[in-house]
Design a protein around this motif. Structure first.
Motif, short mmCIF file in Angstrom:
data_model
loop_
_atom_site.label_atom_id
_atom_site.label_comp_id
_atom_site.label_asym_id
_atom_site.label_seq_id
_atom_site.Cartn_x
_atom_site.Cartn_y
_atom_site.Cartn_z
N PHE A 170 0.87 -1.17 0.00
CA PHE A 170 0.00 0.00 0.00
C PHE A 170 0.91 1.22 0.00
O PHE A 170 1.70 1.43 0.91
CB PHE A 170 -0.92 -0.01 1.23
N PHE A 171 0.83 2.00 -1.08
CA PHE A 171 1.66 3.18 -1.28
C PHE A 171 0.96 4.40 -0.69
O PHE A 171 -0.19 4.68 -1.05
CB PHE A 171 1.90 3.37 -2.78
N THR A 172 1.62 5.10 0.23
CA THR A 172 1.05 6.33 0.79
C THR A 172 1.93 7.51 0.38
O THR A 172 3.16 7.40 0.33
CB THR A 172 0.95 6.27 2.33
N LEU A 173 1.29 8.62 0.09
CA LEU A 173 1.97 9.83 -0.36
C LEU A 173 1.35 11.02 0.34
O LEU A 173 0.12 11.14 0.39
CB LEU A 173 1.84 9.98 -1.88
N LYS A 174 2.21 11.89 0.87
CA LYS A 174 1.73 13.09 1.57
C LYS A 174 2.47 14.29 1.05
O LYS A 174 3.71 14.28 0.97
CB LYS A 174 1.93 12.94 3.08
N THR A 175 1.74 15.33 0.69
CA THR A 175 2.31 16.58 0.21
C THR A 175 1.80 17.71 1.09
O THR A 175 0.60 17.78 1.36
CB THR A 175 1.91 16.85 -1.26
N THR A 176 2.68 18.58 1.52
CA THR A 176 2.32 19.70 2.37
C THR A 176 2.52 21.00 1.60
O THR A 176 3.57 21.21 0.98
CB THR A 176 3.19 19.71 3.65
N ILE A 177 1.50 21.86 1.66
CA ILE A 177 1.58 23.17 1.02
C ILE A 177 1.45 24.22 2.12
O ILE A 177 0.43 24.27 2.83
CB ILE A 177 0.45 23.35 -0.02
N ILE A 178 2.48 25.03 2.28
CA ILE A 178 2.48 26.09 3.29
C ILE A 178 1.81 27.32 2.67
O ILE A 178 2.15 27.73 1.56
CB ILE A 178 3.91 26.39 3.78
#
Length: 180
Positions: A170-178
Motif C-alpha cells: 500500500f503506497f502512501t503519499l503526503k504533500t504539504t503546502i504552506i
C-alpha cells in the motif's frame, strides 16, 4: 451509531476537510476537486494558495486514477485507494494511498527519491528534461506528476510502502503546502 460521531471526531482531531475511499474515476475526481474548492472558497482562501492546492490535488488524483487499482484479497476484502485533504494552521496536507504490485515499489521509490533530492532549480531542470525526452506510458503518464507536485508545493514528498501481502504493498503519499 456512535461510530459516526467517532469518525466525525477523528476527522476534526486530524483537521481533515475531505476524505474519500473507494473507486476513483474521472467523474469522482471532478466531484472531489469541486468539493475541496467549495470548502476553500467558504474559508475565504487566497486564490494563489487555492491554485497550488488544486494543482497538487489534480496530480495526486490523476495518479490514483491511473495507478490505484483496487485489489481483491483472498477473503473477499477489497483494498481501494484513499484520498484526504486537511488543513492545520498555515498548512494544507494532501495525502493519498493506493495498492500496487510489490514489483513496482523499487522503481517508484527511486523516482520519488530523485525528486526529493533536488532543489527548486533541479526540479525545474528535471521537468524540462522529461518534457523533451519522454513519451507517454501505456497508463497515460509521462512521469511529470511527482516533479510537478514537488514544484507546486515547495516541499519534499513524504511517502511509504506498507506491505499488504507477498504480492502487494500500500503506497502512501503526503504533500504539504504552506500557505505563506
Amino acid at each position: 451509531m456512535k461510530y459516526v460521531y467517532d469518525l466525525h471526531k477523528t476527522m476534526r482531531d486530524q483537521n481533515l476537510i475531505l476524505v474519500y475511499e473507494g473507486e476513483f474515476t474521472q467523474e469522482i475526481t471532478k466531484s472531489v476537486l469541486a468539493m475541496a474548492e467549495r470548502n476553500m472558497d467558504s474559508m475565504g482562501e487566497d486564490s494563489s494558495v487555492k491554485r497550488k492546492v488544486f494543482n497538487v490535488m489534480v496530480e495526486c488524483l490523476q495518479n490514483i486514477v491511473k495507478h490505484g487499482e483496487g485489489y481483491k484479497i483472498e477473503e473477499g476484502y477489497e483494498y481501494n485507494a484513499v484520498f484526504m485533504i486537511g488543513k492545520k494552521g498555515d498548512e494544507y496536507i494532501i495525502a493519498s494511498g493506493n495498492p500496487l504490485e510489490n514489483g513496482d515499489v523499487n522503481g517508484l521509490k527511486e523516482r520519488l527519491d530523485r525528486v526529493n533530492g533536488l532543489d527548486k532549480d533541479g526540479l525545474k531542470q528535471l521537468y524540462k528534461e522529461i518534457i523533451k525526452s519522454t513519451t507517454i506510458s501505456e497508463k497515460g503518464g509521462a512521469g511529470l506528476g511527482f516533479v510537478d507536485m514537488a514544484r507546486k508545493s515547495g516541499s519534499k514528498l513524504e511517502y511509504d510502502f506498507i506491505e499488504m501481502d507477498n504480492k502487494r504493498s500500500f503506497f502512501t503519499l503526503k504533500t504539504t503546502i504552506i500557505r505563506n
